[in-house]
Write a protein that holds these residues in place. Structure first.
Motif, PDB file in Angstrom:
ATOM      1  N   GLY A 204     -27.790  -5.460   6.248  1.00 39.34           N
ATOM      2  CA  GLY A 204     -26.915  -4.344   5.904  1.00 39.34           C
ATOM      3  C   GLY A 204     -27.689  -3.312   5.337  1.00 39.34           C
ATOM      4  O   GLY A 204     -28.827  -3.278   5.091  1.00 39.34           O
ATOM      5  N   ASP A 205     -27.055  -2.168   4.659  1.00 38.29           N
ATOM      6  CA  ASP A 205     -27.533  -0.809   4.064  1.00 38.29           C
ATOM      7  C   ASP A 205     -27.738  -1.181   2.606  1.00 38.29           C
ATOM      8  O   ASP A 205     -26.801  -0.830   1.736  1.00 38.29           O
ATOM      9  N   TYR A 206     -28.528  -1.956   2.343  1.00 36.24           N
ATOM     10  CA  TYR A 206     -29.115  -2.137   0.737  1.00 36.24           C
ATOM     11  C   TYR A 206     -30.643  -2.492   0.614  1.00 36.24           C
ATOM     12  O   TYR A 206     -31.213  -2.807   1.517  1.00 36.24           O
ATOM     13  N   TYR A 207     -31.175  -2.568  -0.356  1.00 37.26           N
ATOM     14  CA  TYR A 207     -32.387  -2.515  -0.668  1.00 37.26           C
ATOM     15  C   TYR A 207     -32.807  -3.891  -1.163  1.00 37.26           C
ATOM     16  O   TYR A 207     -32.088  -4.533  -2.012  1.00 37.26           O
ATOM     17  N   ILE A 208     -33.892  -4.436  -0.740  1.00 41.44           N
ATOM     18  CA  ILE A 208     -34.445  -5.578  -1.088  1.00 41.44           C
ATOM     19  C   ILE A 208     -36.072  -5.447  -1.384  1.00 41.44           C
ATOM     20  O   ILE A 208     -36.678  -4.567  -0.862  1.00 41.44           O
ATOM     21  N   PRO A 209     -36.445  -5.651  -2.705  1.00 42.56           N
ATOM     22  CA  PRO A 209     -37.794  -5.939  -3.068  1.00 42.56           C
ATOM     23  C   PRO A 209     -38.551  -6.034  -2.319  1.00 42.56           C
ATOM     24  O   PRO A 209     -38.630  -7.207  -1.554  1.00 42.56           O
ATOM     25  N   LEU A 210     -39.928  -5.572  -2.219  1.00 41.86           N
ATOM     26  CA  LEU A 210     -40.970  -5.908  -0.915  1.00 41.86           C
ATOM     27  C   LEU A 210     -41.426  -7.325  -1.135  1.00 41.86           C
ATOM     28  O   LEU A 210     -41.659  -8.089  -0.279  1.00 41.86           O
ATOM     29  N   GLU A 211     -41.610  -8.041  -2.192  1.00 38.59           N
ATOM     30  CA  GLU A 211     -42.096  -9.191  -2.399  1.00 38.59           C
ATOM     31  C   GLU A 211     -40.904 -10.074  -2.195  1.00 38.59           C
ATOM     32  O   GLU A 211     -41.418 -11.289  -1.645  1.00 38.59           O
ATOM     33  N   GLU A 212     -39.586  -9.621  -2.407  1.00 32.69           N
ATOM     34  CA  GLU A 212     -38.486 -10.589  -2.298  1.00 32.69           C
ATOM     35  C   GLU A 212     -38.224 -10.802  -0.582  1.00 32.69           C
ATOM     36  O   GLU A 212     -37.898 -11.988  -0.283  1.00 32.69           O
ATOM     37  N   ARG A 213     -38.683  -9.860   0.054  1.00 36.77           N
ATOM     38  CA  ARG A 213     -38.657  -9.911   1.431  1.00 36.77           C
ATOM     39  C   ARG A 213     -39.461 -10.971   2.109  1.00 36.77           C
ATOM     40  O   ARG A 213     -39.049 -11.828   2.946  1.00 36.77           O
ATOM     41  N   TYR A 214     -40.850 -11.171   1.940  1.00 32.12           N
ATOM     42  CA  TYR A 214     -41.629 -12.283   2.394  1.00 32.12           C
ATOM     43  C   TYR A 214     -41.359 -13.654   1.621  1.00 32.12           C
ATOM     44  O   TYR A 214     -41.378 -14.629   2.236  1.00 32.12           O
ATOM     45  N   ALA A 215     -40.612 -13.592   0.432  1.00 36.74           N
ATOM     46  CA  ALA A 215     -40.296 -14.619  -0.158  1.00 36.74           C
ATOM     47  C   ALA A 215     -39.059 -15.405   0.562  1.00 36.74           C
ATOM     48  O   ALA A 215     -38.991 -16.486   0.804  1.00 36.74           O
ATOM     49  N   ARG A 321     -55.295  -2.478  10.349  1.00 41.63           N
ATOM     50  CA  ARG A 321     -55.169  -3.326   9.164  1.00 41.63           C
ATOM     51  C   ARG A 321     -55.002  -2.481   8.065  1.00 41.63           C
ATOM     52  O   ARG A 321     -55.495  -1.488   7.676  1.00 41.63           O
ATOM     53  N   ALA A 322     -54.152  -2.701   6.959  1.00 44.16           N
ATOM     54  CA  ALA A 322     -53.873  -2.200   5.782  1.00 44.16           C
ATOM     55  C   ALA A 322     -53.368  -3.173   4.624  1.00 44.16           C
ATOM     56  O   ALA A 322     -52.705  -4.146   5.202  1.00 44.16           O
ATOM     57  N   ASN A 323     -53.333  -2.952   3.427  1.00 46.77           N
ATOM     58  CA  ASN A 323     -52.777  -3.523   2.375  1.00 46.77           C
ATOM     59  C   ASN A 323     -51.386  -3.429   1.913  1.00 46.77           C
ATOM     60  O   ASN A 323     -51.127  -2.961   1.035  1.00 46.77           O
ATOM     61  N   PHE A 324     -50.437  -3.733   3.098  1.00 43.61           N
ATOM     62  CA  PHE A 324     -49.186  -3.500   3.069  1.00 43.61           C
ATOM     63  C   PHE A 324     -48.609  -4.564   2.182  1.00 43.61           C
ATOM     64  O   PHE A 324     -48.739  -5.870   2.414  1.00 43.61           O
ATOM     65  N   VAL A 325     -47.798  -4.313   1.083  1.00 42.69           N
ATOM     66  CA  VAL A 325     -47.300  -5.558   0.251  1.00 42.69           C
ATOM     67  C   VAL A 325     -46.446  -6.404   0.672  1.00 42.69           C
ATOM     68  O   VAL A 325     -46.627  -7.701   0.525  1.00 42.69           O
ATOM     69  N   VAL A 326     -45.552  -6.122   1.824  1.00 45.10           N
ATOM     70  CA  VAL A 326     -44.670  -6.830   2.441  1.00 45.10           C
ATOM     71  C   VAL A 326     -45.344  -7.893   3.314  1.00 45.10           C
ATOM     72  O   VAL A 326     -44.584  -8.881   3.662  1.00 45.10           O
ATOM     73  N   LEU A 327     -46.528  -7.810   3.598  1.00 44.67           N
ATOM     74  CA  LEU A 327     -47.295  -8.502   4.574  1.00 44.67           C
ATOM     75  C   LEU A 327     -48.143  -9.762   3.714  1.00 44.67           C
ATOM     76  O   LEU A 327     -48.751 -10.427   4.392  1.00 44.67           O
ATOM     77  N   ARG A 328     -48.018  -9.870   2.441  1.00 43.74           N
ATOM     78  CA  ARG A 328     -48.539 -10.515   1.471  1.00 43.74           C
ATOM     79  C   ARG A 328     -48.335 -11.957   1.448  1.00 43.74           C
ATOM     80  O   ARG A 328     -48.697 -12.604   0.194  1.00 43.74           O
ATOM     81  N   SER A 329     -47.365 -12.678   2.418  1.00 43.19           N
ATOM     82  CA  SER A 329     -47.032 -13.813   2.014  1.00 43.19           C
ATOM     83  C   SER A 329     -48.306 -14.809   2.505  1.00 43.19           C
ATOM     84  O   SER A 329     -49.284 -14.499   3.099  1.00 43.19           O
ATOM     85  N   PRO A 330     -48.528 -15.894   1.364  1.00 42.26           N
ATOM     86  CA  PRO A 330     -49.679 -16.626   1.474  1.00 42.26           C
ATOM     87  C   PRO A 330     -49.791 -17.584   2.654  1.00 42.26           C
ATOM     88  O   PRO A 330     -50.677 -18.236   2.869  1.00 42.26           O
ATOM     89  N   ASP A 331     -48.655 -17.898   3.375  1.00 44.21           N
ATOM     90  CA  ASP A 331     -48.541 -18.775   4.289  1.00 44.21           C
ATOM     91  C   ASP A 331     -47.546 -18.579   5.530  1.00 44.21           C
ATOM     92  O   ASP A 331     -47.744 -19.636   6.496  1.00 44.21           O
ATOM     93  N   VAL A 332     -47.219 -17.512   5.627  1.00 45.90           N
ATOM     94  CA  VAL A 332     -46.386 -17.140   6.830  1.00 45.90           C
ATOM     95  C   VAL A 332     -47.055 -15.981   7.483  1.00 45.90           C
ATOM     96  O   VAL A 332     -47.251 -14.901   7.047  1.00 45.90           O
ATOM     97  N   PRO A 333     -47.408 -16.176   8.895  1.00 48.15           N
ATOM     98  CA  PRO A 333     -47.988 -15.068   9.609  1.00 48.15           C
ATOM     99  C   PRO A 333     -47.134 -13.765   9.624  1.00 48.15           C
ATOM    100  O   PRO A 333     -45.844 -14.136   9.781  1.00 48.15           O
ATOM    101  N   SER A 334     -47.848 -12.782   9.400  1.00 50.65           N
ATOM    102  CA  SER A 334     -46.726 -11.670   9.051  1.00 50.65           C
ATOM    103  C   SER A 334     -47.357 -10.329   9.852  1.00 50.65           C
ATOM    104  O   SER A 334     -48.587  -9.991   9.942  1.00 50.65           O
TER     105      SER A 334
END
Length: 436
Positions: A204-215, A321-334
């Protein structure tokens, strides 16, 4: 004369004190499945205290030395656990705001400095005591299929949301709105695919922190994380889709660097309490497991990019390629997919079209399917059904060529796949009849 000077001095001091008083300008509320966020817009940083009361449940916020020149209204559509908002003057110069609640909550509060279009903000997050956590909700959404052959899981993340509208198009379209609409379309199409299942990170229309998204993607044990965006660029002539993966060294282009910098500021706009400085926030543990994930990310990105070429202009014909925070999962292809530049009027119009979004979603699904049929591990439905019985259509393929390859007939392939004519699209998966 001395009395006049004294009176004048008193008036100047009083005026100064009055000018120093802060002001609460507005109340905004955002509700998510996990919590309700109340945001008080302020004209300056304030001192405040927060406590809870029971019977009935309520949260009380006392703010020192602030004025309020309007009624704080509650939008019932987004009110979440808040039933009513009350406020009044306390001790002549302070403001008390009372949030009447549906039940007992755990409140968390913090102040935010100005960011983006917002000034100072006091944020109060309300977590229901008996509510389902995000982890529980995500787990339930992706329970493994029965029969021992699990589905491949795709975590779909609609960029921005809530406080953070993302980029805004020339006619006022919010990036967060089209990203969520496309994410929902993607979910519907992926869930219709045999052997695939999806989970929406933001519903829905709410915000989730970037690190929590890939978590959350990791919590879902996702095989692929897709972050959906429709960003802006300073040059409104720039348009078209592009696909990004994480870079550990640097951006592949100036546009990639610009977009990553813009996206990584979302936590400041969306409202996240950052307990660590930017240098620490930027240093994620990128270990050997992430090296493998990054290889898979690139393969998936290339498959998706190849399919997006079928539904409109591409901004880049290679994976960026760029250093997007939301793509920084250590083990999930993103993979981050920019489905267009909302700053471009033509792209904005396309993104507001349900037909166009459906076509873009289909292209992404075709790319994901192609990637999964090449990489799905043993124990998945796709791995059990791909060898010798499925063919992924490539550019230049015809039914005749495919029939010859598998030593079968065109009519048998048509019958097995419910095809009436001769049209087949790249990325489609065809069933090859048994005994061919």
């Amino acid at each position: 004369m001395r009395k006049a000077i004294t009176l004048l001095g008193f008036l100047l001091v009083a005026a100064s004190l009055s000018a120093a008083a802060g002001e609460v300008r507005n109340l905004r509320v955002w509700a998510s499945p996990d919590s309700t966020r109340a945001v008080l817009d302020l004209d300056q940083r304030v001192d405040y205290r927060l406590f809870t009361l029971d019977n009935p449940s309520r949260v009380v916020i006392d703010i020192d030395d602030v004025d309020l020149d309007r009624v704080l209204e509650l939008d019932e559509e987004h009110s979440g656990v808040i039933r009513r908002v009350r406020h009044g003057v306390r001790e002549g110069h302070d403001l008390r705001v009372v949030l009447d609640l549906e039940g007992t909550v755990r409140p968390q509060s913090f102040l935010l400095a100005p960011a983006g279009e917002y000034g100072h903000r006091l944020v109060v997050d309300l977590y229901p005591e008996d509510g389902q956590t995000a982890e529980q909700r995500v787990r339930e959404a992706v329970q493994s299929a029965q029969g021992g052959e699990r589905d491949m899981i795709v975590a779909i993340d609609a960029g921005h949301g809530g406080e953070d509208p993302g980029a805004i198009g020339p006619s006022g379209t919010y990036e967060k709105t089209v990203a969520l609409a496309l994410a929902r379309e993607l979910k519907e199409q992926i869930d219709a695919e045999p052997g695939m299942r999806s989970v929406l990170i933001r519903t829905g229309d709410y915000y989730i922190p970037l690190e929590e998204r890939y978590a959350r993607a990791r919590e879902a044990r996702a095989d692929l994380f897709l972050s959906i965006h429709a960003d802006a660029f300073r040059d409104r002539r720039v348009r078209g889709s592009s696909v990004y993966v994480l870079s550990r060294r640097g951006a592949s282009s100036e546009a990639a660097k610009w977009l990553a910098r813009s996206e990584n500021r979302s936590d400041l706009v969306g409202g996240v309490k950052l307990d660590r400085d930017d240098d620490v926030l930027s240093s994620v543990l990128l270990d050997l497991s992430q090296n493998v994930a990054m290889e898979y990310s690139t393969e998936a990105a290339e498959a998706i990019l190849g399919q997006l070429a079928r539904v409109g202009k591409q901004h880049r014909e290679r994976v960026e390629r760029a250093n997007f925070v939301v793509l920084r999962s250590p083990d999930v292809p993103s993979v981050l997919v920019e489905v267009g530049f909302i700053s471009n009027p033509h792209d904005e119009a396309n993104l507001n079209s349900g037909t166009h979004r459906s076509q873009v979603a289909e292209a992404i699904v075709n790319g994901v399917r192609r990637h999964f049929f090449e990489t799905a591990p043993q124990g998945t439905w796709i791995a059990a059904n791909r060898e010798g019985s499925r063919h992924i259509v490539e550019r230049g393929d015809t039914l005749g060529v495919i029939a010859q390859k598998y030593r079968t007939s065109v009519s048998r392939i048509r019958q097995a796949n419910n095809i009436d004519g001769d049209v087949i699209h790249p990325g489609a998966v065809l069933v090859i009849p048994a005994g061919s």
